[in-house]
Motif scaffolding. Sequence first.
Motif, short mmCIF file in Angstrom:
data_model
loop_
_atom_site.label_atom_id
_atom_site.label_comp_id
_atom_site.label_asym_id
_atom_site.label_seq_id
_atom_site.Cartn_x
_atom_site.Cartn_y
_atom_site.Cartn_z
N THR A 142 43.05 53.94 49.56
CA THR A 142 41.88 53.99 48.70
C THR A 142 41.63 52.60 48.10
O THR A 142 40.70 52.42 47.34
N GLY A 143 42.47 51.62 48.43
CA GLY A 143 42.21 50.24 48.04
C GLY A 143 43.43 49.44 47.63
O GLY A 143 43.67 48.35 48.15
N PHE A 164 40.36 51.71 55.77
CA PHE A 164 39.68 52.13 54.54
C PHE A 164 38.86 53.38 54.79
O PHE A 164 38.29 53.55 55.87
N VAL A 169 35.33 52.12 48.19
CA VAL A 169 36.50 51.29 47.94
C VAL A 169 36.08 50.26 46.90
O VAL A 169 35.07 49.58 47.06
N LYS A 173 39.53 45.40 45.27
CA LYS A 173 40.58 45.74 46.24
C LYS A 173 40.17 45.32 47.65
O LYS A 173 40.97 44.75 48.40
N LEU A 174 38.93 45.63 47.99
CA LEU A 174 38.42 45.27 49.32
C LEU A 174 38.49 43.75 49.50
O LEU A 174 38.93 43.25 50.54
N LYS A 386 40.18 45.29 39.11
CA LYS A 386 40.14 45.94 40.42
C LYS A 386 38.78 46.56 40.69
O LYS A 386 38.33 46.62 41.83
N ASP A 387 38.15 47.09 39.66
CA ASP A 387 36.93 47.87 39.86
C ASP A 387 35.86 47.47 38.83
O ASP A 387 35.52 48.24 37.92
#
Length: 427
Positions: A142-143, A164, A169, A173-174, A386-387
């Motif tokens: 999931t990442g 992935f 995602v 992370k990607l 991360k997000d």
Amino acid sequence: MRSMLQCMDCGRQYPTNRVLYTCETCGGLLDVVHNLAALRRVVSRELYDARLGALRGPYRSGVWRYKELVAPDLPEDLIVTRPEGNTNLYQSQRLAVYAGLDKLYLKHEGENPTGSFKDRGMTGGVTQARALGKRRVACASTGNTSASLAAYAAWSGLQGVVLFQNKQVALGKLSQAVAYGAVCIRVAADFDRNLELVREIADELDIYVLNSVNPFRLEGQKTIMIETMQQLGWEAPDWIVLPGGNLGNCSAFGKGLKELYDLGLIDRIPRIAVIQAEGANPLYKAYLTEFEHYEPVHADTVATAIKIGNPVNYRKAVRTLEETSGVVEQVTDQEIMDAKAQIDAAGIGCEPASGCSLAGARKLAAAGIIRADETVVAILTGHLLKDPDATISYHRGELAGITPAFPNHIHEAEPTVEALAAILGPN
Ligand code: F0G
């Protein structure tokens, strides 16, 4: 001293140089089991306290400091380390108040080299890949696992391959997996199907699978518990609260805590509370039936890290819950994002999935399952960066179905002193 692979169901044993993820006889999940009777003569609180502050060698790592408990037979020159671990254990009064508790610690695994707890597992898994002579390592993700795998593969000169899910995602992370140079493949399927696929191609393409079905990964991840206990002066808290996705951490924590107890490094075993997102809650549903029934779900949650409907470590997680008098709770996406906003605004910060820990502790405290005077350690699994999309969308009120309880609006201003004064007001 020899450690073995052992089936959790039928007990069949295999040497650790076999490439196996499940039992050949019954299909059960495998544990790396150590010779605790031999280890008892070797390990002690003093041994590990004396290694704190090491400047060179593997003991600098918050995983390999506890090498005897992770991979006792392993030659040290095979170890692949960044080094990971040594993450902070914060005590926050502000967040304790939010949770309705007297005392709350937050163990921030987002402070690992690639920004998530996965690095603790990956150092174990990639080191084992080298011990087995593997050249190619892969995961579905999931990442975060992919970011970690990509980094550790690059660091050790192996080829990294990541599958992935086709959407959702998180950008941080990607970008990590791409930047670290892994072969990145977007597959038109969700995480659960991707995990099946990676296991299906493993033999034919001579790929070493580094998802948490790999028991050597869990040996690394259990050091989150060992390090936490050491930071608490080897005094176990009442509760450990953590998010649950593929349930690797829950499984690793139970194993680690039991070993610490059996070895006399801690005097009691904390209770474990696993928190799932309401939209990705197969463990919670099974818990409600006292684990009589288990059914995968179709997963959907804003916490994309734990958007998992069929956790591979389900059976090991149930074992942990049984052995620690554990509980399972679920929280809504609204509760997750509001709790994350509180952790962020405390100056600590985390990614959405980690918000489960605080949201879950709060819900369990409100229900009286966790008493206010009990000591709680909440695990933060991933870094705020991360997000970024989830964070910005929350504060803008643009997350579907979520009304932010703690928005921090971004102001717009003309480039004048008056305009800025109008926003800031007198001090
Ligand atoms: N928190 C974060 C930030 C995660 O990335 C994950 C899992 C979890 C919690 C759940 O942990 O699987 O041990 O129950 N992420 C995996 C991945 C699945 O592919 O990065 P778990």
